[in-house]
Design a protein around this motif. Structure first.
Motif, PDB file in Angstrom:
ATOM      1  N   GLY A 258       6.154  10.658  -4.287  1.00 46.94           N
ATOM      2  CA  GLY A 258       5.614   9.307  -4.406  1.00 46.94           C
ATOM      3  C   GLY A 258       5.995   8.626  -5.704  1.00 46.94           C
ATOM      4  N   GLU A 259       6.297   9.414  -6.743  1.00 49.09           N
ATOM      5  CA  GLU A 259       6.604   8.827  -8.042  1.00 49.09           C
ATOM      6  C   GLU A 259       7.898   8.030  -8.025  1.00 49.09           C
TER       7      GLU A 259
ATOM      8  N   MET B 147      -5.614   7.767   4.234  1.00 44.25           N
ATOM      9  CA  MET B 147      -4.241   8.174   4.487  1.00 44.25           C
ATOM     10  C   MET B 147      -4.166   9.098   5.701  1.00 44.25           C
ATOM     11  N   MET B 148      -5.060  10.073   5.760  1.00 39.57           N
ATOM     12  CA  MET B 148      -5.048  11.021   6.869  1.00 39.57           C
ATOM     13  C   MET B 148      -5.408  10.334   8.192  1.00 39.57           C
ATOM     14  N   LYS B 149      -6.287   9.367   8.128  1.00 38.60           N
ATOM     15  CA  LYS B 149      -6.657   8.639   9.337  1.00 38.60           C
ATOM     16  C   LYS B 149      -5.452   7.916   9.927  1.00 38.60           C
TER      17      LYS B 149
ATOM     18  N   GLU C  44       0.852  -1.179   0.000  1.00 35.83           N
ATOM     19  CA  GLU C  44       0.000   0.000   0.000  1.00 35.83           C
ATOM     20  C   GLU C  44       0.891   1.234   0.000  1.00 35.83           C
ATOM     21  N   LEU C  45       0.779   2.049  -1.045  1.00 39.16           N
ATOM     22  CA  LEU C  45       1.541   3.286  -1.156  1.00 39.16           C
ATOM     23  C   LEU C  45       0.636   4.451  -0.785  1.00 39.16           C
ATOM     24  N   TYR C  46       1.083   5.243   0.148  1.00 42.08           N
ATOM     25  CA  TYR C  46       0.312   6.398   0.594  1.00 42.08           C
ATOM     26  C   TYR C  46       0.994   7.671   0.100  1.00 42.08           C
ATOM     27  N   TYR C  47       0.282   8.389  -0.747  1.00 42.06           N
ATOM     28  CA  TYR C  47       0.759   9.691  -1.227  1.00 42.06           C
ATOM     29  C   TYR C  47      -0.436  10.477  -1.731  1.00 42.06           C
ATOM     30  N   TRP C  48      -0.261  11.789  -1.871  1.00 40.62           N
ATOM     31  CA  TRP C  48      -1.349  12.662  -2.309  1.00 40.62           C
ATOM     32  C   TRP C  48      -1.824  12.292  -3.711  1.00 40.62           C
ATOM     33  N   ASP C  49      -3.109  12.413  -3.932  1.00 41.29           N
ATOM     34  CA  ASP C  49      -3.676  12.182  -5.248  1.00 41.29           C
ATOM     35  C   ASP C  49      -3.456  13.416  -6.128  1.00 41.29           C
ATOM     36  N   GLY C  50      -3.361  13.209  -7.436  1.00 41.13           N
ATOM     37  CA  GLY C  50      -3.327  14.313  -8.388  1.00 41.13           C
ATOM     38  C   GLY C  50      -1.955  14.847  -8.728  1.00 41.13           C
TER      39      GLY C  50
ATOM     40  N   PRO D 115       3.411  11.827   3.955  1.00 37.72           N
ATOM     41  CA  PRO D 115       3.618  10.923   2.820  1.00 37.72           C
ATOM     42  C   PRO D 115       4.801  11.407   1.978  1.00 37.72           C
ATOM     43  N   PRO D 116       5.414  10.495   1.201  1.00 41.15           N
ATOM     44  CA  PRO D 116       4.983   9.118   0.995  1.00 41.15           C
ATOM     45  C   PRO D 116       5.429   8.188   2.125  1.00 41.15           C
TER      46      PRO D 116
END
Length: 245
Positions: free
Chosen positions: A15-16, A46-48, A4-10, A62-63
């Motif tokens: 994260g890349e 992710m925030m939780k 599971e990779l956690y990083y911001w969407d968009g 993140p990441p």
């Protein structure tokens, strides 16, 4: 079990660098923030985890990667962990630390890229620090790019096992990160990077060799690869770019 990779969407962002390793290896992973909230994922998940009152090893930002119950934060640390599992790290322990050192140097460089457009404060908009950004970007292009890429070029030249790998005779996660660094700078500073291959031919050849890898090529051409944009680390502001020297 999928990573599971956690990083911001968009945005690609930091994260890349992790995504490229997972994609090259064909590893099964979940990009948590990009998945549906109804499935228990999304940015809220992710925030939780970051704001958990019970998790003993909460990540700062993140990441971060979750492998079962283990949470591994920070790009270089994640890649140090994933490298051997994905067959993207040197076989011997000593060389793995050399690779980690190279990745940390890339981390330093990425921080300087970020500071070209946010030289005063991360919380300020680019428009609030344009004058300082122009000064910082010019110094970055004139002084810091040659310093870092001059070093990377020497590392490649002095690798006895081949000049399209940063260390050893097979590709490692460091090479994938170098690819991303070159890609990002071409997006952010297209004028300044016009003569990049002339000045740093080995780094340019490494970039092309990574892009030629089947899984990387397929990923770059896919919808999974978020386009560069002005929310990430590598941002294109024409006023910060300059003609190549």
């Amino acid at each position: 079990m999928a990573y599971e990779l956690y990083y911001w969407d968009g945005l690609q962002g930091r994260g890349e660098f992790v995504r490229l390793a997972l994609e090259d290896a064909g590893a099964e992973y979940i990009d948590v923030a990009r998945e549906a909230k109804k499935d228990g994922y999304g940015t809220d998940a992710m925030m939780k985890l970051m704001n958990s009152k019970t998790e003993p090893h909460i990540p700062f930002a993140p990441p971060f990667l979750k492998d079962g119950e283990l949470i591994v934060p920070h790009v270089a640390n994640i890649l140090l962990y994933l490298g051997p599992k994905l067959n993207l790290a040197p076989k011997d322990e000593g060389s793995r630390y050399v690779a980690h050192g190279l990745q940390l140097t890339i981390t330093d460089f990425v921080a300087e890229v970020h500071d070209t457009h946010h030289p005063l404060a991360t919380d300020l908009y680019f428009e609030d620090q344009k004058d300082a950004a122009r000064i910082r970007a010019q110094n970055f292009l004139d002084k810091r790019v040659p310093k870092f890429f001059g070093y990377f070029e020497r590392v490649l030249k002095q690798n006895p096992h081949g000049d399209t790998q940063m260390i050893g005779d097979t590709i490692t996660y460091v090479d994938l990160s170098m690819f991303q660094l070159v890609e990002g700078l071409h997006y952010a500073f297209p004028r300044a990077m016009k003569t990049f291959a002339k000045h740093y031919p080995r780094v340019a050849a490494l970039h092309d060799a990574v892009l030629a890898r089947p899984n990387i090529g397929a990923y770059v051409d896919s919808e999974r690869r978020i386009p560069f944009n002005e929310s990430g680390i590598f941002r294109h502001y024409p006023e910060l770019d300059q003609d190549a020297k």
